[in-house]
Design a protein around this motif. Structure first.
Motif, short mmCIF file in Angstrom:
data_model
loop_
_atom_site.label_atom_id
_atom_site.label_comp_id
_atom_site.label_asym_id
_atom_site.label_seq_id
_atom_site.Cartn_x
_atom_site.Cartn_y
_atom_site.Cartn_z
N ARG A 25 -11.85 12.61 5.39
CA ARG A 25 -11.14 12.48 6.68
C ARG A 25 -12.14 12.29 7.83
O ARG A 25 -11.92 11.47 8.73
CB ARG A 25 -10.27 13.71 6.93
CG ARG A 25 -9.07 13.79 6.01
CD ARG A 25 -8.19 15.01 6.34
NE ARG A 25 -7.15 15.16 5.35
CZ ARG A 25 -7.22 15.95 4.27
NH1 ARG A 25 -8.30 16.70 4.06
NH2 ARG A 25 -6.23 16.02 3.42
N GLN A 26 -13.22 13.07 7.78
CA GLN A 26 -14.24 12.95 8.83
C GLN A 26 -14.88 11.56 8.79
O GLN A 26 -15.07 10.91 9.82
CB GLN A 26 -15.32 14.02 8.65
CG GLN A 26 -16.42 13.92 9.71
CD GLN A 26 -17.57 14.89 9.47
OE1 GLN A 26 -17.62 15.56 8.44
NE2 GLN A 26 -18.48 14.94 10.41
N TYR A 27 -15.21 11.07 7.60
CA TYR A 27 -15.82 9.75 7.48
C TYR A 27 -14.86 8.65 7.95
O TYR A 27 -15.30 7.65 8.51
CB TYR A 27 -16.25 9.49 6.04
CG TYR A 27 -17.44 10.31 5.60
CD1 TYR A 27 -18.18 11.08 6.49
CD2 TYR A 27 -17.83 10.32 4.27
CE1 TYR A 27 -19.26 11.84 6.08
CE2 TYR A 27 -18.92 11.06 3.85
CZ TYR A 27 -19.64 11.83 4.75
OH TYR A 27 -20.71 12.56 4.33
N GLY A 31 -15.46 6.08 11.07
CA GLY A 31 -15.49 4.66 10.74
C GLY A 31 -16.44 4.31 9.61
O GLY A 31 -16.76 3.14 9.42
N LEU A 32 -16.92 5.30 8.86
CA LEU A 32 -17.81 5.02 7.74
C LEU A 32 -17.07 4.39 6.57
O LEU A 32 -17.64 3.64 5.79
CB LEU A 32 -18.52 6.30 7.28
CG LEU A 32 -19.44 6.95 8.30
CD1 LEU A 32 -20.02 8.23 7.74
CD2 LEU A 32 -20.56 6.00 8.70
N VAL A 33 -15.79 4.74 6.45
CA VAL A 33 -14.93 4.15 5.43
C VAL A 33 -13.57 3.92 6.09
O VAL A 33 -13.17 4.70 6.96
CB VAL A 33 -14.83 5.06 4.17
CG1 VAL A 33 -14.11 6.35 4.47
CG2 VAL A 33 -14.18 4.34 3.02
N ARG A 34 -12.92 2.84 5.73
CA ARG A 34 -11.63 2.50 6.36
C ARG A 34 -10.57 2.34 5.27
O ARG A 34 -10.30 1.22 4.82
CB ARG A 34 -11.76 1.22 7.17
CG ARG A 34 -12.71 1.38 8.35
CD ARG A 34 -12.99 0.04 9.02
NE ARG A 34 -14.06 0.15 9.99
CZ ARG A 34 -15.34 0.00 9.71
NH1 ARG A 34 -15.72 -0.29 8.50
NH2 ARG A 34 -16.26 0.11 10.66
N PRO A 35 -9.97 3.45 4.84
CA PRO A 35 -8.96 3.36 3.79
C PRO A 35 -7.69 2.69 4.30
O PRO A 35 -7.43 2.66 5.51
CB PRO A 35 -8.70 4.82 3.43
CG PRO A 35 -9.02 5.58 4.68
CD PRO A 35 -10.15 4.83 5.32
N GLY A 36 -6.92 2.15 3.35
CA GLY A 36 -5.63 1.59 3.71
C GLY A 36 -4.67 2.72 4.06
O GLY A 36 -4.97 3.89 3.84
N ARG A 37 -3.54 2.36 4.61
CA ARG A 37 -2.52 3.36 4.98
C ARG A 37 -1.18 2.94 4.40
O ARG A 37 -0.86 1.76 4.33
CB ARG A 37 -2.39 3.47 6.50
CG ARG A 37 -3.64 3.91 7.23
CD ARG A 37 -3.88 5.37 7.07
NE ARG A 37 -5.08 5.77 7.80
CZ ARG A 37 -5.28 6.98 8.23
NH1 ARG A 37 -4.38 7.92 8.02
NH2 ARG A 37 -6.39 7.28 8.87
N LEU A 53 -18.17 5.47 -0.33
CA LEU A 53 -18.32 6.92 -0.14
C LEU A 53 -19.52 7.45 -0.92
O LEU A 53 -20.27 8.30 -0.43
CB LEU A 53 -17.04 7.64 -0.56
CG LEU A 53 -15.85 7.48 0.37
CD1 LEU A 53 -14.57 7.95 -0.31
CD2 LEU A 53 -16.07 8.21 1.68
N ARG A 54 -19.71 6.94 -2.11
CA ARG A 54 -20.87 7.35 -2.91
C ARG A 54 -22.17 6.91 -2.24
O ARG A 54 -23.16 7.63 -2.25
CB ARG A 54 -20.78 6.76 -4.32
CG ARG A 54 -19.71 7.40 -5.16
CD ARG A 54 -19.64 6.77 -6.52
NE ARG A 54 -18.62 7.40 -7.34
CZ ARG A 54 -18.08 6.84 -8.39
NH1 ARG A 54 -18.46 5.63 -8.78
NH2 ARG A 54 -17.16 7.47 -9.07
#
Length: 137
Positions: A25-27, A31-37, A53-54
């Motif tokens: 959630r923090q990432y 903006g380090l990762v942008r998951p879909g919604r 993430l790895r």
């Protein structure tokens, strides 16, 4: 399964990446990762997101700050985009060369004008000798 398909819920993505869901959630906030919604605004992570993430975890373990990681990832994304664009342009150029065998080549004339030429030919240059003499005043 497509590498970019958002299929993993946050708990599964966290487990696959070896992280706590709160870290994901923090990432996401950073903006380090942008998951879909989903329609209900739940995060869905792709295989590419888990790989990213790895990479974040590895860089963090090496002592890189989160801001440094963000900048590294942004630069990697830019490089990937540029590589894709170069590949597109190379393909377009190859197609153009194949589709136009009698293509013309352009050169600069002696006065700076554009001269159209057949491929494999050279422009004829003047071989005159010019002597410059200053005016006596």
């Amino acid at each position: 399964m497509d590498e970019d398909s958002p299929v993993f819920v946050i708990s599964m993505a966290a487990e696959l990446a070896g992280m706590h869901p709160q870290t994901l959630r923090q990432y996401d906030r950073l903006g380090l990762v942008r998951p879909g919604r989903t329609a209900g605004k739940s995060r869905r992570y792709s295989v590419r997101d888990v790989s990213r993430l790895r990479e974040v975890a590895q860089l963090s373990a090496e002592g890189v700050s989160l801001e440094g990681i963000r900048r590294i990832l942004d630069l990697e994304d830019a490089v990937a985009g540029l590589r894709g664009r170069v590949a597109e342009l190379e393909t377009a150029l190859a197609d153009e060369l194949l589709n136009r065998p009698g293509r013309r080549v352009f050169a600069a004339g002696s006065e700076g004008d554009v001269v159209s030429m057949r491929a494999g030919t050279r422009i004829r240059r003047s071989n005159q000798v010019v002597i410059w003499r200053p005016l006596d005043h």
